[in-house]
Enzyme design. Sequence first.
Site, PDB file in Angstrom:
ATOM      1  N   ASP A 129      -9.611   3.669  -3.626  1.00  0.00           N
ATOM      2  CA  ASP A 129     -10.567   2.528  -3.667  1.00  0.00           C
ATOM      3  C   ASP A 129     -12.615   2.468  -3.749  1.00  0.00           C
ATOM      4  OD1 ASP A 129      -8.156   1.818  -2.109  1.00  0.00           O
ATOM      5  OD2 ASP A 129      -9.126   1.527   0.033  1.00  0.00           O
ATOM      6  N   GLU A 165      -1.367   1.669  -5.249  1.00  0.00           N
ATOM      7  CA  GLU A 165      -0.676   3.327  -4.806  1.00  0.00           C
ATOM      8  C   GLU A 165      -1.937   3.923  -5.790  1.00  0.00           C
ATOM      9  OE1 GLU A 165       0.016   3.741  -8.832  1.00  0.00           O
ATOM     10  OE2 GLU A 165       1.311   5.172  -7.498  1.00  0.00           O
ATOM     11  N   TRP A 166      -3.196   3.630  -5.936  1.00  0.00           N
ATOM     12  CA  TRP A 166      -4.451   3.861  -5.541  1.00  0.00           C
ATOM     13  C   TRP A 166      -4.014   4.575  -7.179  1.00  0.00           C
ATOM     14  CZ3 TRP A 166      -2.804   6.947  -1.279  1.00  0.00           C
ATOM     15  CH2 TRP A 166      -2.367   6.692   0.254  1.00  0.00           C
ATOM     16  N   GLY A 167      -3.749   4.487  -7.872  1.00  0.00           N
ATOM     17  CA  GLY A 167      -3.609   5.297  -9.379  1.00  0.00           C
ATOM     18  C   GLY A 167      -2.911   6.915  -9.579  1.00  0.00           C
ATOM     19  N   ASP A 173       0.309  -1.441   0.100  1.00  0.00           N
ATOM     20  CA  ASP A 173       0.270  -0.041  -0.136  1.00  0.00           C
ATOM     21  C   ASP A 173       0.996   1.634  -0.609  1.00  0.00           C
ATOM     22  OD1 ASP A 173      -2.273   1.538   0.147  1.00  0.00           O
ATOM     23  OD2 ASP A 173      -2.920   0.440   1.227  1.00  0.00           O
TER      24      ASP A 173
END
Length: 402
Positions: free
Chosen positions: A204, A182-184, A146
């Site tokens: 998310d 890494e959420w884009g 993460d």
Amino acid sequence: MKPSLTLLTLAIATGTTAGAKLAQTPQMGFNTWNSFKANYNESTINHITDLLLSLGLKDAGYNHLLLDEGWSDMSRTADGYLQSNQTTFPNGITPLAERVHSKGLKLGLYGDSGILTCGFRPGSWGYEERDALTLASWGVDYWKYDNCGGFQAMSNAPQERFSLMRDALERTGREIFYSVCEWGFQFPWHWGGGIGHSYRMSGDITASFINETGCPCKTAYCLNTGYAGCSVTSIMRKMREISVYQKPGHWLDMDMLEVGVGDMTVNMQKTHFAFWAALKSPLIIGADLRTLKNESLEVLTNRDIIALNQDSLGKPVHFVEDVSVEGSLQVWAGEVKGGNVVLIFNEKSYPQEVEVSLKDLGLGIERPVRAKELWSGKSWGKIDSVEASLGAYQTLVFRISR
Ligand SMILES: *[C@@H]1O[C@H](CO)[C@@H](O)[C@H](O)[C@H]1NC(C)=O
Ligand SMILES: *[C@@H]1O[C@H](CO)[C@@H](O)[C@H](O)[C@H]1NC(C)=O
Ligand SMILES: *[C@@H]1O[C@H](CO)[C@@H](O)[C@H](O)[C@H]1NC(C)=O
Ligand SMILES: *[C@@H]1O[C@H](CO)[C@@H](O)[C@H](O)[C@H]1NC(C)=O
């Protein structure tokens, strides 16, 4: 014979041969986060493991059991090693991995590229080498990594932070699937393929089909991607620009499935699942298997839809703008082995009649072709267009044989 045997031995020792085989199709499995958050323990996990088998999910392809945030202790051991929470996992991870392996499944854990995880447990910044070796020694097969945790997350580029762990995992010699989360941020479809076997392309997901609960970005190329609260349709929207980056070996991850979570209608759940499958996202169940409704289980185990996801060509569908109507009708199409796939999605909250001509989809279809609609399981015979009445938020999925 002899030289090649030596080469093979060398390749196995360095993990390269094994590594190259991972992720040739998107990974499938179950992850704790969407339903449990950090509230689970060894007996919960043993129960879920057994349900993966008894509900037929393993047979359908869901072979990873993934523990997200919550398995680890709030601090490292006195000599600086990661450890499981001693209350909820008193026996540690090794026996858990052995049990999971004995059922023919693989075990995954969660960590973070900063000082702390998103739940303020120890991250791996500065400990990459040691933590990778710990995972390998426990028999872990999958590592979700993460992007939270202190200033490193802000000051050091994700390329650097996530590569450090990739290298550390490779050096262990154990085959460990590396799931980058890494959420884009910073458009990882341009660089993430060299780092993770899969990498997230947005903030998310939340168990909501249309209404966001966060998630400011509406397209892939937006700097403020937000951390959480993205609806199913907003993640689909972002794939319009970037589905082209899907490639075997490193998949764009649309995040865990919300099928069977919250109050989505069956049509919404089917649409959600069909798009994740056809866009070649990892298929990771987020529902609580102990209370999963039959209707959701049927969605998750539809063999024809799963086959689109696991197709050997590994090609995603793309958005067909010319025949779609913004806010009303979405048509996506692509190639699968031996034919094509076409998704027709009624984005309205009420039924509507649709007509889509197959020759307008850019697939090179000139004559009528044999088509099967996968949710109904019915053959439509030879067709050159689809005329149908679609329910609210319903998607028809056609597999076309050429
Ligand atoms: C694990 O969690 C379940 C459900 O929250 C609880 O009933 C059970 O007592 C817990 N078991 C242990 C060993 O902590
Ligand atoms: C371990 O888990 C329990 C139950 O969720 C929690 O109350 C406790 O704070 C955790 N302890 C540590 C040290 O992480
Ligand atoms: C989205 O929110 C609006 C306003 O609260 C509501 O009317 C609508 O039904 C919601 N749509 C869905 C699909 O949940
Ligand atoms: C769900 O499916 C199981 C197994 O097929 C069946 O025994 C059960 O009655 C079903 N439950 C409902 C609510 O339909």
